[in-house]
Design an enzyme around this catalytic site. Sequence first.
Site, PDB file in Angstrom:
ATOM      1  N   GLU A  49       0.868  -1.182   0.000  1.00 36.63           N
ATOM      2  CA  GLU A  49       0.000   0.000   0.000  1.00 36.63           C
ATOM      3  C   GLU A  49       0.894   1.218   0.000  1.00 36.63           C
ATOM      4  O   GLU A  49       1.591   1.468   0.980  1.00 36.63           O
ATOM      5  CB  GLU A  49      -0.811   0.093   1.295  1.00 36.63           C
ATOM      6  N   ASP A  60      -5.414   8.719  11.135  1.00 37.39           N
ATOM      7  CA  ASP A  60      -4.077   8.204  11.411  1.00 37.39           C
ATOM      8  C   ASP A  60      -3.576   8.655  12.771  1.00 37.39           C
ATOM      9  O   ASP A  60      -3.798   9.791  13.188  1.00 37.39           O
ATOM     10  CB  ASP A  60      -3.094   8.673  10.323  1.00 37.39           C
TER      11      ASP A  60
END
Lengths: 269, 421
Positions: A49, A60
Site C-alpha cells: 500500500e 491516522d
Amino acid sequence: MNRLQDVLKAARAENRAVLIGYLPAGFPSVDGSIDAMRAMVEGGCDVIEVGLPYSDPAMDGPVIQAAADQALARGVSTPEVIRAAGAVADTGAASLIMSYWNPIEHYGVDRFASDLAAVGGSGVITPDLIPEEAGPWIEASDKHDIGRVFLVAPSSTPERIALTAAACTGFVYAGAVMGVTGARDQVGHAARSLVERTRAATDQPVCVGLGVSTGDQAAEIAAYADGVIVGSAFVRRLLDNRDPRKGVDAVRELAAELAEGVRRGSGQR
Amino acid sequence: MTDPRAEIISAYAATAAMPDDTGHFPTDDALFGGRFMPEALMAVLKELTEAYEVSKTDPAFHQEFADLLLHYANRPSLLTEARNLSARAGARILLKREDLNHTGSHKINNVLGQALLAKRMGKTRVIAETGAGQHGVATATAAALLGLDCVVYMGAEDTRRQALNVARMRMLGAEVVPVAIGSQTLKDAINEALRDWVASADTTYYALGTAAGPHPFPAMVRDFARIIGVEARRQCLEATGALPDAVCACVGGGSNAIGVFHAFVPDESVRLYGFEAGGSGVATGLHAASITGGSVGVLHGTRTYLLQDQYGQTQESHSISAGLDYPAVGPEHAYLHATGRGIYEPVDDAEAMAAFRTLCETEGIIPAIESAHALAGALRIAPQLAAELGREPVIVVNLSGRGDKDMHTAAGYFGFEGGEQ
C-alpha cells in the site's frame, strides 16, 4: 483479472494469507520510500500500500501523521505518489495506493484511476469513502480495472458489511479495532468476529489491519484472515533509523518477521 | 404577543427541503454535503441521525430545549436599533444581539441542543473542537450544567491567541488539549477530535461547533441555531413594519450565518450576505475566504468549498479572527452560493478592525472580531443598497458574539498598552 486479484487468488490456492505492507510515499524522500518499499517486497510482502500523504489525516495516529507531515513538507505530489506505485508494481508485487478521498477527487477521479493503471497499479484503498458516496469512483475504477478496497469496522452492522463488501473488487479491509492507525499490544477478538461476520456476507478476500506490528500478531490473524496489513510498524522503523540504509534494512527485517508469522499462522488453519 | 417558548419550538421543529434524505445539497455545480467519513463512524452517525430526527418531533425534547434557551441562555436576544451607526452608514442597521447570550455568543444555542441529545443517547462524555474558544466555552458550560465529562481540542496556536477562553473552559471543569500538529489551528483540532471519537463513540458525543462536517451535523447545527433568524425576522417586522432588505453575517464554518439566514431563505426580497474572512486580502493568498478564494472539495466529512492546493491538500487559512480561521465552510453555504440565493464576499482584517472600533465608539458595544466582519460588510453594502433601492435600506446584522475575548488582540492591533504586538 488484475495483479491484486491474481496475488490474492494465488495465496488462496496455497491456503495462506497475504502480507500487505504500508508506507507513505515521499518519506523520507520519494526515492527513499521506493527503496524501502522494494525492501518490503524482498522481505516477503505480497502487496504494498503506497500511502498518499494528506494534510488532514484524521484517521491516522501520530506515527503515520509524522511521516506524512515530513513528506508533505518536502513537497511530495500526487504524480510522484503514482510514480512510486509504478516502481513498486515493477517488482512484481501488487501495488495499491491508500488515500483519503479529497486528493483523488481533486486530481480527477477518472484520471487518477487511469494514471495508476498506466504504471501497473492494481488497487486503491479509500478509508474515508463509503460506497454510498463512491458513484464516480466505482465507475472509474471499473473502467480502468483498478481494485476497490472499502473498509468495514467492528461497529458495522450486518447490512453495512453486506453493502460495503458488495462494492469491493479487491478485498475487504477489516479494521481490527475502533480507532486510528498505530501499533497496539493486542489486536483482540473484535477482528476475528468482524472477519467471520464479513465472510457471512461475501466471498471476497477479507484482510485485517489496524494495530498489527509483530510476527506473532501476524500469525494469529493469518490463521483466520486472507491477509494481514501492517503500516505504522514499518513507518516506525524508518522514523527510528535516520540513516536511510539502516532504515531500509530494518524495514526488510520486519517484513521477513511478519512474512514468517503469516506462514506460521496460515499453517494453523 | 409572541410566546417565546412556542417560537423556539417552532424554529427547531420546522422541516426543511435541504439537505435531501441522503444528507446532500444538490446543485448544478456539485453535490454538496454528504458523509465522507470512515465506516467506523457510520454506526454512531446513524445513531445520532435517529436521535436528531426523533428530537425534532418530540414534545419532551422541545420543552427541555426551550426551557434552557429561555431561562439559561437568555433568549430571546434583543434586536437593537443602532441609531448612531445608522446615521453614519446611511442605512437603518439593526443588531441581532447574540453577544448577550450566556457565554457571550450564538454558540450556546447549538451546544445546549447537542448536549441534550448526548444525554438522550446515553453518552457520558462530550468532546469538542474550538477555534476562538467560544464553542469550547459553550460546550464546557453545557457539560457542567448537564453533568457530562468534557474534553476540548484546541490548536496550540489558538490557545495562545485566546488564553482567556482557555482559562474559562478550565474553570468550567473541562480538559483543554492543545493540538500541536499541522497548522495548530481549528482544522487540526477537528482532526484530533475525530481521532478521539472513532475510538470512543460508545460513550462519547462529538459536539461539532459549526454547521459543517458529515450529515447530520450541517442540518442539526442549523436547526439548533435557527431561532436566531426566526426571532430577528419577527423583531424586524415589529420594529419597522417590514422585512429587512438585507441580512448580514460573518462566515467561518457558518453556524451563526445559517442560523440567522435560514428563516429568511423563502423571503425573496431579503438579500442574504455572508462575509468571509479576507485576512490580508484574497489576492495575497493569506485569507480564510473559502467560497470567494477556494474551490470545491471534501474536508472533514463534507463536500463544500475549501482552500486547497493543486493536489487537494488543504491550505492554511489566515485571519485576525480565530473563529473564522477555518479553510472550509458549511455545505449549506456552498449550496446557497451555488444557487445564487446567498451572496458571499470577503472582508479583510483591516476593514473588520475598523468596523470593530466604529461599533465600540458609536454604540458602546464591543463586538467579537468575527462579528466585526459582518458589520464591515454591512457598512460596505449600505450605499450600494441605498442606490439600488432609492431609499434608506434596512439591514439586520448578526452580532454573533461579544469582544471581551478579543481585547488582547484589539489592544495590540490599535497600539494600546497591554496588547499583543
